[in-house]
Scaffold this motif. Structure first.
Motif, PDB file in Angstrom:
ATOM      1  N   GLN A  39       0.846  -1.182   0.000  1.00  0.00           N
ATOM      2  CA  GLN A  39       0.000   0.000   0.000  1.00  0.00           C
ATOM      3  C   GLN A  39       0.882   1.231   0.000  1.00  0.00           C
ATOM      4  OE1 GLN A  39      -2.937   0.205   3.142  1.00  0.00           O
ATOM      5  NE2 GLN A  39      -4.176   1.631   1.954  1.00  0.00           N
ATOM      6  N   ALA A  40       0.788   1.989  -1.090  1.00  0.00           N
ATOM      7  CA  ALA A  40       1.520   3.243  -1.212  1.00  0.00           C
ATOM      8  C   ALA A  40       0.658   4.374  -0.651  1.00  0.00           C
ATOM      9  CB  ALA A  40       1.865   3.495  -2.668  1.00  0.00           C
ATOM     10  N   PRO A  41       1.271   5.483  -0.265  1.00  0.00           N
ATOM     11  CA  PRO A  41       0.513   6.619   0.283  1.00  0.00           C
ATOM     12  C   PRO A  41      -0.572   7.073  -0.687  1.00  0.00           C
ATOM     13  CG  PRO A  41       2.849   6.929   0.661  1.00  0.00           C
ATOM     14  CD  PRO A  41       2.730   5.731  -0.215  1.00  0.00           C
ATOM     15  N   GLY A  42      -1.782   7.197  -0.185  1.00  0.00           N
ATOM     16  CA  GLY A  42      -2.885   7.680  -0.999  1.00  0.00           C
ATOM     17  C   GLY A  42      -3.472   6.665  -1.958  1.00  0.00           C
ATOM     18  N   LYS A  43      -2.995   5.418  -1.877  1.00  0.00           N
ATOM     19  CA  LYS A  43      -3.479   4.380  -2.781  1.00  0.00           C
ATOM     20  C   LYS A  43      -4.068   3.220  -1.995  1.00  0.00           C
ATOM     21  CE  LYS A  43      -0.365   5.395  -6.627  1.00  0.00           C
ATOM     22  NZ  LYS A  43       0.587   4.811  -7.627  1.00  0.00           N
ATOM     23  N   GLU A  44      -4.849   2.406  -2.689  1.00  0.00           N
ATOM     24  CA  GLU A  44      -5.423   1.227  -2.056  1.00  0.00           C
ATOM     25  C   GLU A  44      -4.383   0.112  -1.962  1.00  0.00           C
ATOM     26  OE1 GLU A  44     -10.073   1.798  -3.507  1.00  0.00           O
ATOM     27  OE2 GLU A  44      -8.915   0.058  -4.133  1.00  0.00           O
ATOM     28  N   ARG A  45      -4.616  -0.761  -1.005  1.00  0.00           N
ATOM     29  CA  ARG A  45      -3.738  -1.929  -0.887  1.00  0.00           C
ATOM     30  C   ARG A  45      -3.925  -2.822  -2.108  1.00  0.00           C
ATOM     31  NH1 ARG A  45      -3.480  -4.962   4.862  1.00  0.00           N
ATOM     32  NH2 ARG A  45      -3.209  -2.746   5.390  1.00  0.00           N
ATOM     33  N   GLU A  46      -2.818  -3.311  -2.655  1.00  0.00           N
ATOM     34  CA  GLU A  46      -2.883  -4.143  -3.855  1.00  0.00           C
ATOM     35  C   GLU A  46      -2.085  -5.421  -3.667  1.00  0.00           C
ATOM     36  OE1 GLU A  46      -1.046  -2.379  -7.274  1.00  0.00           O
ATOM     37  OE2 GLU A  46       0.826  -1.920  -6.225  1.00  0.00           O
ATOM     38  N   LEU A  47      -2.547  -6.461  -4.329  1.00  0.00           N
ATOM     39  CA  LEU A  47      -1.848  -7.745  -4.313  1.00  0.00           C
ATOM     40  C   LEU A  47      -0.589  -7.656  -5.159  1.00  0.00           C
ATOM     41  CD1 LEU A  47      -1.775 -10.786  -3.561  1.00  0.00           C
ATOM     42  CD2 LEU A  47      -3.086 -11.192  -5.666  1.00  0.00           C
ATOM     43  N   VAL A  48       0.516  -8.096  -4.601  1.00  0.00           N
ATOM     44  CA  VAL A  48       1.797  -8.105  -5.311  1.00  0.00           C
ATOM     45  C   VAL A  48       2.121  -9.513  -5.809  1.00  0.00           C
ATOM     46  CG1 VAL A  48       4.282  -7.733  -5.097  1.00  0.00           C
ATOM     47  CG2 VAL A  48       2.671  -6.164  -3.978  1.00  0.00           C
ATOM     48  N   ALA A  49       2.030 -10.495  -4.910  1.00  0.00           N
ATOM     49  CA  ALA A  49       2.379 -11.869  -5.273  1.00  0.00           C
ATOM     50  C   ALA A  49       1.672 -12.826  -4.335  1.00  0.00           C
ATOM     51  CB  ALA A  49       3.888 -12.083  -5.207  1.00  0.00           C
ATOM     52  N   LEU A  50       1.367 -14.013  -4.856  1.00  0.00           N
ATOM     53  CA  LEU A  50       0.628 -15.021  -4.107  1.00  0.00           C
ATOM     54  C   LEU A  50       1.268 -16.370  -4.335  1.00  0.00           C
ATOM     55  CD1 LEU A  50      -3.219 -15.457  -4.062  1.00  0.00           C
ATOM     56  CD2 LEU A  50      -1.784 -17.339  -4.837  1.00  0.00           C
ATOM     57  N   LEU A  51       1.303 -17.178  -3.290  1.00  0.00           N
ATOM     58  CA  LEU A  51       1.840 -18.538  -3.379  1.00  0.00           C
ATOM     59  C   LEU A  51       0.890 -19.490  -2.683  1.00  0.00           C
ATOM     60  CD1 LEU A  51       3.947 -20.721  -3.863  1.00  0.00           C
ATOM     61  CD2 LEU A  51       5.246 -19.828  -1.937  1.00  0.00           C
ATOM     62  N   ASN A  52       0.363 -20.436  -3.446  1.00  0.00           N
ATOM     63  CA  ASN A  52      -0.495 -21.473  -2.891  1.00  0.00           C
ATOM     64  C   ASN A  52       0.396 -22.613  -2.425  1.00  0.00           C
ATOM     65  OD1 ASN A  52      -2.166 -23.801  -2.602  1.00  0.00           O
ATOM     66  ND2 ASN A  52      -3.730 -22.815  -3.831  1.00  0.00           N
ATOM     67  N   ASN A  53       0.483 -22.807  -1.110  1.00  0.00           N
ATOM     68  CA  ASN A  53       1.386 -23.830  -0.569  1.00  0.00           C
ATOM     69  C   ASN A  53       0.880 -25.252  -0.791  1.00  0.00           C
ATOM     70  OD1 ASN A  53       3.621 -22.409   0.428  1.00  0.00           O
ATOM     71  ND2 ASN A  53       2.503 -21.785   2.251  1.00  0.00           N
ATOM     72  N   ILE A  54      -0.376 -25.398  -1.198  1.00  0.00           N
ATOM     73  CA  ILE A  54      -0.908 -26.740  -1.455  1.00  0.00           C
ATOM     74  C   ILE A  54      -0.407 -27.258  -2.798  1.00  0.00           C
ATOM     75  CG2 ILE A  54      -3.010 -28.080  -1.820  1.00  0.00           C
ATOM     76  CD1 ILE A  54      -4.419 -26.166   0.100  1.00  0.00           C
ATOM     77  N   ASN A  55      -0.487 -26.428  -3.822  1.00  0.00           N
ATOM     78  CA  ASN A  55      -0.102 -26.880  -5.164  1.00  0.00           C
ATOM     79  C   ASN A  55       1.121 -26.148  -5.729  1.00  0.00           C
ATOM     80  OD1 ASN A  55      -1.132 -24.369  -5.921  1.00  0.00           O
ATOM     81  ND2 ASN A  55      -3.122 -25.211  -6.475  1.00  0.00           N
ATOM     82  N   GLY A  56       1.640 -25.161  -4.991  1.00  0.00           N
ATOM     83  CA  GLY A  56       2.842 -24.462  -5.428  1.00  0.00           C
ATOM     84  C   GLY A  56       2.624 -23.393  -6.483  1.00  0.00           C
ATOM     85  N   ILE A  57       1.392 -23.136  -6.850  1.00  0.00           N
ATOM     86  CA  ILE A  57       1.106 -22.149  -7.892  1.00  0.00           C
ATOM     87  C   ILE A  57       1.403 -20.740  -7.375  1.00  0.00           C
ATOM     88  CG2 ILE A  57      -0.733 -21.084  -9.243  1.00  0.00           C
ATOM     89  CD1 ILE A  57      -1.948 -23.829  -9.580  1.00  0.00           C
ATOM     90  N   LYS A  58       2.017 -19.945  -8.240  1.00  0.00           N
ATOM     91  CA  LYS A  58       2.362 -18.564  -7.917  1.00  0.00           C
ATOM     92  C   LYS A  58       1.666 -17.614  -8.891  1.00  0.00           C
ATOM     93  CE  LYS A  58       6.977 -20.117  -6.530  1.00  0.00           C
ATOM     94  NZ  LYS A  58       8.440 -19.959  -6.747  1.00  0.00           N
TER      95      LYS A  58
END
Length: 119
Positions: A39-58
């Motif tokens: 979350q940058a100043p004045g901006k909404e929180r945004e997804l940067v990266a995701l890791l599913n630990n069950i199947n390893g998908i990123k």
């Protein structure tokens, strides 16, 4: 009780690198989905990266694809975010998120860590 602790932020020059760490406890790590948001100043929180630990998908945001890498160490219940070729636009507070349903449903956040890219 879910606990999440981020580390590794700081000040870096444009073009530099940083590695963020997120150590988690209180749930079954290998059955979770771990994510980094920012979350940058004045901006909404945004997804940067995701890791599913069950199947390893990123998954990555378009703005960081090819520059950021999410990874994990299952033995340490830790997820990392390697950030390379940093730009001023990457300046933000970075948050680690954990969600899953084992042993019970949870959706938890760390306290956030500052990353500043500036010369």
């Amino acid at each position: 009780q879910v606990q999440i602790e981020e580390s590794g932020g700081g000040l870096v020059q444009p073009g530099g690198s940083l590695r963020l760490s997120c150590e988690a406890s209180g749930f079954v790590f290998r059955r979770s989905t771990m994510s980094w948001y920012r979350q940058a100043p004045g901006k909404e929180r945004e997804l940067v990266a995701l890791l599913n630990n069950i199947n390893g998908i990123k998954n990555y945001a378009d703005s960081v694809t090819g520059r950021f890498t999410i990874s994990r160490d299952l033995s340490k219940n830790t997820v990392y975010l390697q950030m390379d070729s940093l730009q001023s636009e990457d300046t933000a507070v970075y948050y680690c998120n954990a969600r899953g349903v084992v042993p019970i449903s949870y959706d938890s956040w760390g306290q956030g860590i500052q990353v500043t890219v500036s010369s």
